[in-house]
Design an enzyme around this catalytic site. Structure first.
Site, PDB file in Angstrom:
ATOM      1  N   GLY A  14       0.808  -1.224   0.000  1.00 27.40           N
ATOM      2  CA  GLY A  14       0.000   0.000   0.000  1.00 27.40           C
ATOM      3  C   GLY A  14       0.839   1.270   0.000  1.00 27.40           C
ATOM      4  O   GLY A  14       0.576   2.187  -0.787  1.00 27.40           O
ATOM      5  N   PHE A 169       2.483  -6.471  -8.889  1.00 28.57           N
ATOM      6  CA  PHE A 169       3.609  -7.345  -9.278  1.00 28.57           C
ATOM      7  C   PHE A 169       4.936  -6.801  -8.774  1.00 28.57           C
ATOM      8  O   PHE A 169       5.995  -7.242  -9.205  1.00 28.57           O
ATOM      9  CB  PHE A 169       3.651  -7.502 -10.800  1.00 28.57           C
ATOM     10  CG  PHE A 169       2.475  -8.271 -11.361  1.00 28.57           C
ATOM     11  CD1 PHE A 169       2.370  -9.643 -11.168  1.00 28.57           C
ATOM     12  CD2 PHE A 169       1.464  -7.634 -12.056  1.00 28.57           C
ATOM     13  CE1 PHE A 169       1.286 -10.368 -11.671  1.00 28.57           C
ATOM     14  CE2 PHE A 169       0.376  -8.334 -12.568  1.00 28.57           C
ATOM     15  CZ  PHE A 169       0.286  -9.705 -12.375  1.00 28.57           C
ATOM     16  N   GLU A 172       9.913  -6.343  -3.605  1.00 27.04           N
ATOM     17  CA  GLU A 172      10.552  -5.455  -2.637  1.00 27.04           C
ATOM     18  C   GLU A 172      12.012  -5.244  -3.012  1.00 27.04           C
ATOM     19  O   GLU A 172      12.662  -6.139  -3.541  1.00 27.04           O
ATOM     20  CB  GLU A 172      10.412  -6.039  -1.236  1.00 27.04           C
ATOM     21  CG  GLU A 172       8.979  -5.943  -0.751  1.00 27.04           C
ATOM     22  CD  GLU A 172       8.739  -6.690   0.540  1.00 27.04           C
ATOM     23  OE1 GLU A 172       9.656  -6.755   1.382  1.00 27.04           O
ATOM     24  OE2 GLU A 172       7.619  -7.209   0.711  1.00 27.04           O
ATOM     25  N   ALA A 226       1.826 -16.339 -11.737  1.00 30.30           N
ATOM     26  CA  ALA A 226       3.111 -15.655 -11.962  1.00 30.30           C
ATOM     27  C   ALA A 226       4.044 -15.928 -10.779  1.00 30.30           C
ATOM     28  O   ALA A 226       5.220 -16.288 -10.961  1.00 30.30           O
ATOM     29  CB  ALA A 226       2.885 -14.156 -12.136  1.00 30.30           C
ATOM     30  N   ASN A 227       3.530 -15.774  -9.571  1.00 29.10           N
ATOM     31  CA  ASN A 227       4.387 -16.022  -8.407  1.00 29.10           C
ATOM     32  C   ASN A 227       4.791 -17.488  -8.303  1.00 29.10           C
ATOM     33  O   ASN A 227       5.921 -17.804  -7.936  1.00 29.10           O
ATOM     34  CB  ASN A 227       3.689 -15.558  -7.125  1.00 29.10           C
ATOM     35  CG  ASN A 227       3.899 -14.068  -6.893  1.00 29.10           C
ATOM     36  OD1 ASN A 227       4.721 -13.442  -7.566  1.00 29.10           O
ATOM     37  ND2 ASN A 227       3.157 -13.489  -5.968  1.00 29.10           N
ATOM     38  N   CYS A 279       5.017 -13.398  -0.306  1.00 30.49           N
ATOM     39  CA  CYS A 279       4.129 -13.867  -1.381  1.00 30.49           C
ATOM     40  C   CYS A 279       4.318 -15.305  -1.853  1.00 30.49           C
ATOM     41  O   CYS A 279       3.353 -16.050  -1.966  1.00 30.49           O
ATOM     42  CB  CYS A 279       4.285 -12.957  -2.594  1.00 30.49           C
ATOM     43  SG  CYS A 279       3.450 -11.398  -2.370  1.00 30.49           S
ATOM     44  N   LYS A 342      15.754 -10.743   1.388  1.00 39.53           N
ATOM     45  CA  LYS A 342      16.570 -10.445   0.202  1.00 39.53           C
ATOM     46  C   LYS A 342      17.235  -9.095   0.459  1.00 39.53           C
ATOM     47  O   LYS A 342      16.885  -8.430   1.445  1.00 39.53           O
ATOM     48  CB  LYS A 342      15.714 -10.415  -1.066  1.00 39.53           C
ATOM     49  CG  LYS A 342      14.640  -9.334  -1.039  1.00 39.53           C
ATOM     50  CD  LYS A 342      13.718  -9.408  -2.223  1.00 39.53           C
ATOM     51  CE  LYS A 342      14.169  -8.535  -3.350  1.00 39.53           C
ATOM     52  NZ  LYS A 342      13.157  -8.334  -4.391  1.00 39.53           N
ATOM     53  N   ARG A 446      24.846 -17.271  -0.840  1.00 44.75           N
ATOM     54  CA  ARG A 446      24.341 -16.348  -1.859  1.00 44.75           C
ATOM     55  C   ARG A 446      25.385 -15.980  -2.913  1.00 44.75           C
ATOM     56  O   ARG A 446      25.210 -14.997  -3.629  1.00 44.75           O
ATOM     57  CB  ARG A 446      23.888 -15.050  -1.192  1.00 44.75           C
ATOM     58  CG  ARG A 446      22.663 -15.164  -0.352  1.00 44.75           C
ATOM     59  CD  ARG A 446      21.404 -15.093  -1.197  1.00 44.75           C
ATOM     60  NE  ARG A 446      20.249 -14.875  -0.351  1.00 44.75           N
ATOM     61  CZ  ARG A 446      19.022 -14.735  -0.804  1.00 44.75           C
ATOM     62  NH1 ARG A 446      18.779 -14.782  -2.093  1.00 44.75           N
ATOM     63  NH2 ARG A 446      18.021 -14.571   0.008  1.00 44.75           N
TER      64      ARG A 446
HETATM   65  C1  UDX Z   1       7.676 -11.379  -5.417  1.00 48.32           C
HETATM   66  C2  UDX Z   1       7.418 -11.206  -6.928  1.00 48.32           C
HETATM   67  O1  UDX Z   1       8.675 -11.056  -7.602  1.00 48.32           O
HETATM   68  C3  UDX Z   1       6.532 -10.000  -7.169  1.00 48.32           C
HETATM   69  O2  UDX Z   1       6.213  -9.912  -8.550  1.00 48.32           O
HETATM   70  C4  UDX Z   1       5.262 -10.153  -6.355  1.00 48.32           C
HETATM   71  O3  UDX Z   1       4.439  -9.011  -6.518  1.00 48.32           O
HETATM   72  C5  UDX Z   1       5.581 -10.341  -4.890  1.00 48.32           C
HETATM   73  O4  UDX Z   1       6.445 -11.467  -4.726  1.00 48.32           O
HETATM   74  P1  UDX Z   1       9.323 -10.284  -3.641  1.00 48.32           P
HETATM   75  O5  UDX Z   1       8.910 -11.413  -2.775  1.00 48.32           O
HETATM   76  O6  UDX Z   1       9.264  -8.903  -3.080  1.00 48.32           O
HETATM   77  O7  UDX Z   1       8.419 -10.258  -4.969  1.00 48.32           O
HETATM   78  O8  UDX Z   1      10.825 -10.489  -4.122  1.00 48.32           O
HETATM   79  P2  UDX Z   1      11.540 -11.391  -5.254  1.00 48.32           P
HETATM   80  O9  UDX Z   1      12.586 -10.554  -5.869  1.00 48.32           O
HETATM   81  O10 UDX Z   1      10.580 -12.027  -6.145  1.00 48.32           O
HETATM   82  O11 UDX Z   1      12.301 -12.483  -4.370  1.00 48.32           O
HETATM   83  C6  UDX Z   1      11.599 -13.483  -3.646  1.00 48.32           C
HETATM   84  C7  UDX Z   1      12.568 -14.439  -3.016  1.00 48.32           C
HETATM   85  O12 UDX Z   1      13.239 -15.211  -4.011  1.00 48.32           O
HETATM   86  C8  UDX Z   1      13.702 -13.760  -2.224  1.00 48.32           C
HETATM   87  O13 UDX Z   1      13.933 -14.486  -1.035  1.00 48.32           O
HETATM   88  C9  UDX Z   1      14.901 -13.823  -3.154  1.00 48.32           C
HETATM   89  O14 UDX Z   1      16.125 -13.815  -2.481  1.00 48.32           O
HETATM   90  C10 UDX Z   1      14.647 -15.150  -3.836  1.00 48.32           C
HETATM   91  N1  UDX Z   1      15.293 -15.239  -5.154  1.00 48.32           N
HETATM   92  C11 UDX Z   1      14.916 -14.431  -6.177  1.00 48.32           C
HETATM   93  C12 UDX Z   1      16.308 -16.191  -5.352  1.00 48.32           C
HETATM   94  O15 UDX Z   1      16.654 -16.945  -4.435  1.00 48.32           O
HETATM   95  N2  UDX Z   1      16.882 -16.274  -6.588  1.00 48.32           N
HETATM   96  C13 UDX Z   1      16.516 -15.488  -7.632  1.00 48.32           C
HETATM   97  O16 UDX Z   1      17.092 -15.645  -8.725  1.00 48.32           O
HETATM   98  C14 UDX Z   1      15.510 -14.526  -7.419  1.00 48.32           C
HETATM   99  P1  ADP Z   2       1.634  -6.117   2.404  1.00 46.96           P
HETATM  100  O1  ADP Z   2       3.021  -6.651   2.239  1.00 46.96           O
HETATM  101  O2  ADP Z   2       0.598  -6.913   1.632  1.00 46.96           O
HETATM  102  O3  ADP Z   2       1.530  -4.648   2.158  1.00 46.96           O
HETATM  103  P2  ADP Z   2       1.634  -5.633   5.275  1.00 46.96           P
HETATM  104  O4  ADP Z   2       1.420  -6.590   6.399  1.00 46.96           O
HETATM  105  O5  ADP Z   2       2.962  -4.966   5.126  1.00 46.96           O
HETATM  106  O6  ADP Z   2       1.208  -6.400   3.949  1.00 46.96           O
HETATM  107  O7  ADP Z   2       0.551  -4.453   5.390  1.00 46.96           O
HETATM  108  C1  ADP Z   2      -0.806  -4.643   5.548  1.00 46.96           C
HETATM  109  C2  ADP Z   2      -1.345  -3.523   6.452  1.00 46.96           C
HETATM  110  O8  ADP Z   2      -2.775  -3.598   6.462  1.00 46.96           O
HETATM  111  C3  ADP Z   2      -0.905  -3.607   7.919  1.00 46.96           C
HETATM  112  O9  ADP Z   2      -0.206  -2.418   8.275  1.00 46.96           O
HETATM  113  C4  ADP Z   2      -2.229  -3.738   8.703  1.00 46.96           C
HETATM  114  O10 ADP Z   2      -2.225  -3.031   9.934  1.00 46.96           O
HETATM  115  C5  ADP Z   2      -3.232  -3.139   7.738  1.00 46.96           C
HETATM  116  N1  ADP Z   2      -4.615  -3.572   7.948  1.00 46.96           N
HETATM  117  C6  ADP Z   2      -5.083  -4.831   8.055  1.00 46.96           C
HETATM  118  N2  ADP Z   2      -6.429  -4.840   8.201  1.00 46.96           N
HETATM  119  C7  ADP Z   2      -6.840  -3.543   8.171  1.00 46.96           C
HETATM  120  C8  ADP Z   2      -8.121  -2.887   8.248  1.00 46.96           C
HETATM  121  N3  ADP Z   2      -9.259  -3.588   8.359  1.00 46.96           N
HETATM  122  N4  ADP Z   2      -8.145  -1.539   8.192  1.00 46.96           N
HETATM  123  C9  ADP Z   2      -6.994  -0.830   8.046  1.00 46.96           C
HETATM  124  N5  ADP Z   2      -5.769  -1.388   7.959  1.00 46.96           N
HETATM  125  C10 ADP Z   2      -5.680  -2.719   8.016  1.00 46.96           C
END
Ligand code: UDX
Ligand code: ADP
Length: 470
Positions: A14, A169, A172, A226-227, A279, A342, A446
């Site tokens: 968000g 998508f 982080e 995709a994930n 995710c 990561k 790594r």
């Molecule tokens: C992932 C998806 O990439 C993104 O599209 C979706 O919206 C959310 O989930 P994220 O989890 O933030 O994003 O990071 P990502 O870069 O995908 O890495 C996920 C994990 O895989 C990490 O622990 C990373 O270290 C690992 N990774 C990634 C590997 O071990 N090797 C790789 O080649 C790539």
């Molecule tokens: P993401 O990685 O999907 O963004 P997070 O756990 O980082 O997930 O963030 C989700 C946020 O949503 C948290 O800060 C949590 O407090 C907030 N949240 C959950 N339920 C509600 C709700 N009903 N109203 C407002 N905020 C909420």
């Protein structure tokens, strides 16, 4: 036209997503709301080093947008009342008990958001699923919203809703770039007009051909798929690390050769201690749950194996550490370098560091942690269950924290490199080896250690997926 947008949930999705919307769409007035006061206070802090999440470029973006057309608040009702569009971006972790425990997503926060929207929204509101959700969640949201339209309280108020799925998508660590230059934007829905309204927002910075539309269920399923595919690549390459170690291969060479095939491509082929993050595991388990529900056991088992290999990888790394340290860790000190799942994030959700640290603690090791962005409190929180389990003694006897690598490695028997932070790539290994207790070991999960930089020192090097260092 000026539009009011509300985003429920000020988390890793968000916060950055709304900051980019605010930056790219000056005609939007965006309020990000959250129940968590501490989080909102941090988003509002004067000192931008205190933002609740670390993401490269985020400080500058918040500086440009906050207080202009981007606001963070714990006051939820008013922003919902005035919103033309509401993004649901709340947490959806795996259920810990009840039906589907360990596999299905816990939708309580989505449901409560939908109920709040149903109660307080006014006029026509477009409700957009942003969080990663199981397929058919839109149906749940729709039912809650529409059933509330007919309550005696709401009957005479003109309320209507359109539900869209617009999966995120972003990854982080590269979130802002992913948001600003997306491979594609996917909008799922049934109501053409609402789809076009959301599309118009994206058109402020995303080329038309990159914005694709689909029905709601395809959109939700595309995100899970995709994930699942990305996670599958990681489990695939990680499975080959063990084969390399056994047969004399080097995973870097294999990965390069395989990735040069344009049909396969070279991305997401970096071996490591297993995927973490909020995710991948959750989405695959959701897919597995869905397949079981629809009586597709073969498909469920296929995807489940991706998660199993991920766990196995962490397990075998920990066992390798025990083996190299003569099968005994009691009273040995081990430095854990990197705790985030990561590099370039302070997020530790599902980080391989948690599992590996717990296993080492269970063997009696004392751990010294250093991560450039993860706080001591977060590490303690992540390990708290194990600490209770292994000993009632004070955690200060087992967990130690350092402010830099060289302090962390003083008097340790081993170093485990878990996160690929840039600063770990250029360490002074001669200096480090003089600080450690011989015979000392470095476990590089790594591929961050250049063997030529360590060869003049007295430390032993183990490298994941490399038979020369096993
Ligand atoms: C992932 C998806 O990439 C993104 O599209 C979706 O919206 C959310 O989930 P994220 O989890 O933030 O994003 O990071 P990502 O870069 O995908 O890495 C996920 C994990 O895989 C990490 O622990 C990373 O270290 C690992 N990774 C990634 C590997 O071990 N090797 C790789 O080649 C790539
Ligand atoms: P993401 O990685 O999907 O963004 P997070 O756990 O980082 O997930 O963030 C989700 C946020 O949503 C948290 O800060 C949590 O407090 C907030 N949240 C959950 N339920 C509600 C709700 N009903 N109203 C407002 N905020 C909420």
């Amino acid at each position: 036209m000026f539009k009011n947008v509300c985003c429920i949930g000020a988390g890793f999705v968000g916060g950055p997503t709304m900051a980019v919307f605010a930056d790219k769409c000056p005609n939007l007035n965006i309020t990000v709301v959250d129940l968590n006061h501490e989080r909102i206070n941090l988003w509002n802090s004067e000192n931008l080093d205190r933002l609740p999440i670390f993401e490269p470029g985020l400080k500058d973006l918040i500086k440009r947008t906050r207080g202009k057309n981007l606001f963070f608040s714990t006051e939820i009702i008013e922003p919902i009342k005035s919103a033309d569009m509401i993004f649901i971006s709340v947490n959806t972790p795996i259920k810990s008990s009840g039906i589907g425990a360990g596999e299905a997503s816990d939708l309580r926060w989505v449901e409560s958001s939908a109920r709040t929207i149903a109660k307080f929204s006014q006029g026509h509101t477009i409700v957009i699923e942003k969080s990663t959700l199981p397929v058919r969640t839109a149906k749940v949201i729709k039912e809650i919203l529409h059933s509330n339209q007919n309550t005696s309280e709401n009957k005479n108020k003109l309320k209507s809703f359109s539900i869209l799925s617009n999966p995120e998508f972003l990854a982080e660590g590269t979130a802002l770039d992913d948001l600003e230059n997306p491979d594609r934007v996917l909008i799922g829905g049934e109501d053409e007009e609402s789809i076009n309204q959301l599309k118009d927002l994206y058109l402020n910075w995303v080329p038309n051909e990159k914005i694709i539309t689909s029905n709601l269920w395809s959109s939700e399923l595309s995100k899970l798929t995709a994930n699942a595919f990305l996670a599958q690549r990681i489990s695939s390459i990680n499975s080959i690390t063990a084969v390399c170690e056994a047969t004399g291969g080097d995973i870097r060479e294999v990965s390069k050769a395989v990735g040069l095939d344009s049909r396969i491509g070279n991305k997401f082929l970096n071996s490591g201690p297993g995927f973490g993050g909020s995710c991948f595991k959750k989405d695959i388990l959701n897919l597995v749950y869905l397949c079981k529900f629809f009586n597709l056991p073969e498909v469920a088992n296929y995807w489940d194996q991706v998660v199993k290999i991920n766990k196995w990888q962490k397990d075998r790394i920990y066992k390798k550490i025990v083996e190299k340290l003569f099968g005994n860790l009691s009273d040995k000190r081990i430095a854990i370098l990197g705790f985030a799942f990561k590099a370039n994030t302070n997020d530790t959700r599902e980080s391989p560091a948690i599992e590996i640290s717990k296993d080492l603690l269970n063997e009696g090791a004392k751990l010294v942690f250093y991560d450039p962005k993860v706080s001591k409190n977060q590490i303690i929180k992540d390990l708290s269950k194990t600490i209770e389990m292994i000993t009632q003694k004070n955690k200060d006897e087992f967990l130690f924290f350092a402010d830099n690598v060289y302090d962390a490695v003083k008097d340790v028997d081993a170093i485990v490199l878990i996160t690929e932070w840039e600063e770990f790539k250029n360490l002074d290994w001669i200096k480090i080896s003089n600080l450690m207790i011989p015979p000392s070991w470095v476990f590089d999960t790594r591929d961050v250690v250049d063997p030529s930089r360590i060869s003049g020192s007295s430390v032993n090097l183990w490298k994941l997926g490399n038979a020369d260092f096993n």
